[in-house]
Scaffold this motif. Structure first.
Motif, PDB file in Angstrom:
ATOM      1  N   ILE A  81       0.863  -1.186   0.000  1.00 22.58           N
ATOM      2  CA  ILE A  81       0.000   0.000   0.000  1.00 22.58           C
ATOM      3  C   ILE A  81       0.899   1.235   0.000  1.00 22.58           C
ATOM      4  CG2 ILE A  81      -1.787   1.261   1.277  1.00 22.58           C
ATOM      5  CD1 ILE A  81      -2.384  -1.453   2.695  1.00 22.58           C
ATOM      6  N   SER A  82       0.467   2.270  -0.683  1.00 21.62           N
ATOM      7  CA  SER A  82       1.166   3.554  -0.639  1.00 21.62           C
ATOM      8  C   SER A  82       0.236   4.591  -0.032  1.00 21.62           C
ATOM      9  CB  SER A  82       1.572   3.991  -2.048  1.00 21.62           C
ATOM     10  OG  SER A  82       2.172   5.278  -2.009  1.00 21.62           O
ATOM     11  N   ASP A  83       0.809   5.555   0.690  1.00 19.48           N
ATOM     12  CA  ASP A  83      -0.033   6.626   1.221  1.00 19.48           C
ATOM     13  C   ASP A  83      -0.439   7.600   0.123  1.00 19.48           C
ATOM     14  OD1 ASP A  83       2.533   7.753   0.969  1.00 19.48           O
ATOM     15  OD2 ASP A  83       2.194   9.143   2.632  1.00 19.48           O
ATOM     16  N   LYS A  84       0.308   7.590  -1.008  1.00 20.22           N
ATOM     17  CA  LYS A  84      -0.015   8.446  -2.164  1.00 20.22           C
ATOM     18  C   LYS A  84       0.277   7.630  -3.424  1.00 20.22           C
ATOM     19  CE  LYS A  84       2.357  12.132   0.175  1.00 20.22           C
ATOM     20  NZ  LYS A  84       3.527  12.981   0.061  1.00 20.22           N
ATOM     21  N   TYR A  85      -0.584   7.768  -4.425  1.00 12.91           N
ATOM     22  CA  TYR A  85      -0.346   7.103  -5.701  1.00 12.91           C
ATOM     23  C   TYR A  85      -0.010   8.118  -6.789  1.00 12.91           C
ATOM     24  CZ  TYR A  85      -1.877   2.931  -3.392  1.00 12.91           C
ATOM     25  OH  TYR A  85      -1.959   1.867  -2.524  1.00 12.91           O
ATOM     26  N   LYS A  86      -0.269   9.396  -6.503  1.00 11.90           N
ATOM     27  CA  LYS A  86       0.152  10.494  -7.370  1.00 11.90           C
ATOM     28  C   LYS A  86       0.790  11.528  -6.466  1.00 11.90           C
ATOM     29  CE  LYS A  86      -1.110  13.367 -11.213  1.00 11.90           C
ATOM     30  NZ  LYS A  86      -2.146  13.755 -12.169  1.00 11.90           N
ATOM     31  N   ILE A  87       2.037  11.902  -6.790  1.00 13.02           N
ATOM     32  CA  ILE A  87       2.819  12.786  -5.941  1.00 13.02           C
ATOM     33  C   ILE A  87       3.181  14.046  -6.714  1.00 13.02           C
ATOM     34  CG2 ILE A  87       4.985  13.007  -4.667  1.00 13.02           C
ATOM     35  CD1 ILE A  87       5.018   9.916  -4.582  1.00 13.02           C
ATOM     36  N   ASN A  88       2.951  15.198  -6.088  1.00 14.65           N
ATOM     37  CA  ASN A  88       3.443  16.460  -6.634  1.00 14.65           C
ATOM     38  C   ASN A  88       4.782  16.715  -5.954  1.00 14.65           C
ATOM     39  OD1 ASN A  88       4.065  19.139  -7.163  1.00 14.65           O
ATOM     40  ND2 ASN A  88       1.901  19.727  -7.262  1.00 14.65           N
ATOM     41  N   ILE A  89       5.882  16.474  -6.672  1.00 13.39           N
ATOM     42  CA  ILE A  89       7.206  16.527  -6.044  1.00 13.39           C
ATOM     43  C   ILE A  89       7.621  17.941  -5.637  1.00 13.39           C
ATOM     44  CG2 ILE A  89       8.040  14.381  -7.045  1.00 13.39           C
ATOM     45  CD1 ILE A  89       9.551  16.040  -9.124  1.00 13.39           C
ATOM     46  N   SER A  90       6.989  18.979  -6.202  1.00 10.96           N
ATOM     47  CA  SER A  90       7.347  20.336  -5.774  1.00 10.96           C
ATOM     48  C   SER A  90       6.799  20.617  -4.369  1.00 10.96           C
ATOM     49  CB  SER A  90       6.841  21.375  -6.775  1.00 10.96           C
ATOM     50  OG  SER A  90       5.459  21.234  -6.977  1.00 10.96           O
ATOM     51  N   ASN A  91       5.739  19.917  -3.950  1.00 10.79           N
ATOM     52  CA  ASN A  91       5.212  20.056  -2.583  1.00 10.79           C
ATOM     53  C   ASN A  91       5.946  19.138  -1.617  1.00 10.79           C
ATOM     54  OD1 ASN A  91       3.303  21.858  -3.492  1.00 10.79           O
ATOM     55  ND2 ASN A  91       1.673  20.337  -3.634  1.00 10.79           N
ATOM     56  N   ASP A  92       6.058  17.859  -2.000  1.00 11.11           N
ATOM     57  CA  ASP A  92       6.692  16.862  -1.134  1.00 11.11           C
ATOM     58  C   ASP A  92       7.097  15.671  -2.001  1.00 11.11           C
ATOM     59  OD1 ASP A  92       7.549  15.150   0.858  1.00 11.11           O
ATOM     60  OD2 ASP A  92       5.557  14.811   1.698  1.00 11.11           O
ATOM     61  N   PRO A  93       8.397  15.444  -2.180  1.00 10.04           N
ATOM     62  CA  PRO A  93       8.846  14.361  -3.081  1.00 10.04           C
ATOM     63  C   PRO A  93       8.889  12.977  -2.420  1.00 10.04           C
ATOM     64  CG  PRO A  93      10.740  15.538  -2.268  1.00 10.04           C
ATOM     65  CD  PRO A  93       9.522  16.228  -1.684  1.00 10.04           C
ATOM     66  N   THR A  94       8.138  12.777  -1.335  1.00  4.52           N
ATOM     67  CA  THR A  94       8.196  11.497  -0.641  1.00  4.52           C
ATOM     68  C   THR A  94       6.824  10.820  -0.597  1.00  4.52           C
ATOM     69  OG1 THR A  94       7.766  12.420   1.546  1.00  4.52           O
ATOM     70  CG2 THR A  94      10.065  12.299   0.845  1.00  4.52           C
ATOM     71  N   PHE A  95       6.862   9.513  -0.438  1.00  6.44           N
ATOM     72  CA  PHE A  95       5.655   8.746  -0.155  1.00  6.44           C
ATOM     73  C   PHE A  95       6.049   7.591   0.760  1.00  6.44           C
ATOM     74  CE2 PHE A  95       7.460   6.747  -3.880  1.00  6.44           C
ATOM     75  CZ  PHE A  95       7.190   5.392  -3.763  1.00  6.44           C
ATOM     76  N   ILE A  96       5.064   6.995   1.387  1.00  6.81           N
ATOM     77  CA  ILE A  96       5.326   5.902   2.324  1.00  6.81           C
ATOM     78  C   ILE A  96       4.742   4.607   1.776  1.00  6.81           C
ATOM     79  CG2 ILE A  96       4.929   5.020   4.657  1.00  6.81           C
ATOM     80  CD1 ILE A  96       4.637   7.988   5.539  1.00  6.81           C
ATOM     81  N   ILE A  97       5.598   3.590   1.688  1.00  6.18           N
ATOM     82  CA  ILE A  97       5.159   2.254   1.301  1.00  6.18           C
ATOM     83  C   ILE A  97       4.924   1.473   2.595  1.00  6.18           C
ATOM     84  CG2 ILE A  97       5.813   0.078   0.221  1.00  6.18           C
ATOM     85  CD1 ILE A  97       7.704   1.662  -1.554  1.00  6.18           C
ATOM     86  N   THR A  98       3.789   0.806   2.662  1.00  2.00           N
ATOM     87  CA  THR A  98       3.483  -0.065   3.794  1.00  2.00           C
ATOM     88  C   THR A  98       3.196  -1.454   3.251  1.00  2.00           C
ATOM     89  OG1 THR A  98       2.512   1.787   4.998  1.00  2.00           O
ATOM     90  CG2 THR A  98       1.950  -0.418   5.772  1.00  2.00           C
ATOM     91  N   ILE A  99       3.747  -2.471   3.904  1.00  2.00           N
ATOM     92  CA  ILE A  99       3.444  -3.841   3.509  1.00  2.00           C
ATOM     93  C   ILE A  99       2.900  -4.606   4.707  1.00  2.00           C
ATOM     94  CG2 ILE A  99       5.135  -3.913   1.642  1.00  2.00           C
ATOM     95  CD1 ILE A  99       6.861  -5.687   3.485  1.00  2.00           C
ATOM     96  N   LYS A 100       2.012  -5.549   4.405  1.00  2.00           N
ATOM     97  CA  LYS A 100       1.450  -6.435   5.420  1.00  2.00           C
ATOM     98  C   LYS A 100       1.438  -7.843   4.842  1.00  2.00           C
ATOM     99  CE  LYS A 100      -1.504  -2.903   7.378  1.00  2.00           C
ATOM    100  NZ  LYS A 100      -2.836  -2.439   7.670  1.00  2.00           N
TER     101      LYS A 100
END
Length: 161
Positions: A81-100
């Motif tokens: 799972i990702s907390d974001k699937y579309k990222i605007n890198i000028s605002n925040d170039p990070t996302f969080i991957i979670t696995i279960k």
């Protein structure tokens, strides 16, 4: 319908799965499966068989099953799972991957190898789950599990400027 599975007792790797033949032919023997899988005489001592109650060929068995205590059981599922699937890198170039990891028979592991666009990274696990923050540049990123002990679907994250 039944199928018989040949596996290597050293690794528990499924080598061959053959459904019961139609008609009156018997289930394949250990020797027959070894011959079909091209197992040498020296290696036969490390081979064993188990049966399942469904009709399955080798590719499907390797993809969906694992050997656990001498029995073929469904592989655990790894959910990404990702907390974001579309990222605007000028605002925040990070996302969080979670696995279960879900399933009745889970391997005893503390980390798992994952891939982002075929680049490997290690995901630490605690109680069969983990998360990691990823920083990206503009582009498309495919995240997938790089371990065939699990059934898993990939996810895609798009980073735009």
């Amino acid at each position: 319908m039944f199928s018989k599975i040949l596996y290597d007792t050293r690794t528990n790797k499924i080598l061959r799965c053959q459904p019961k033949p139609h008609g009156s032919a018997p289930m394949p023997s250990l020797n027959g499966l070894c011959k079909s899988a091209r197992i040498s005489e020296e290696e036969k001592q490390y081979m064993a068989v188990t049966e399942i109650e469904s009709e399955m060929l080798t590719n499907q068995a390797q993809k969906e099953l694992m050997i656990f205590n001498g029995n073929a059981v469904p592989k655990p599922e790894l959910i990404i799972i990702s907390d974001k699937y579309k990222i605007n890198i000028s605002n925040d170039p990070t996302f969080i991957i979670t696995i279960k990891i879900k399933g009745k028979h889970k391997p005893d592991i503390s980390n798992i190898e994952m891939l982002i666009n075929e680049i490997s990274f290690n995901m630490p696990l605690d109680n069969y789950q983990g998360s990691k923050t990823i920083e990206v540049e503009e582009g498309r990123y495919t995240i997938v599990c790089d371990d065939d002990k699990f059934i898993s679907e990939s996810i895609e994250v798009v980073a735009v400027e």
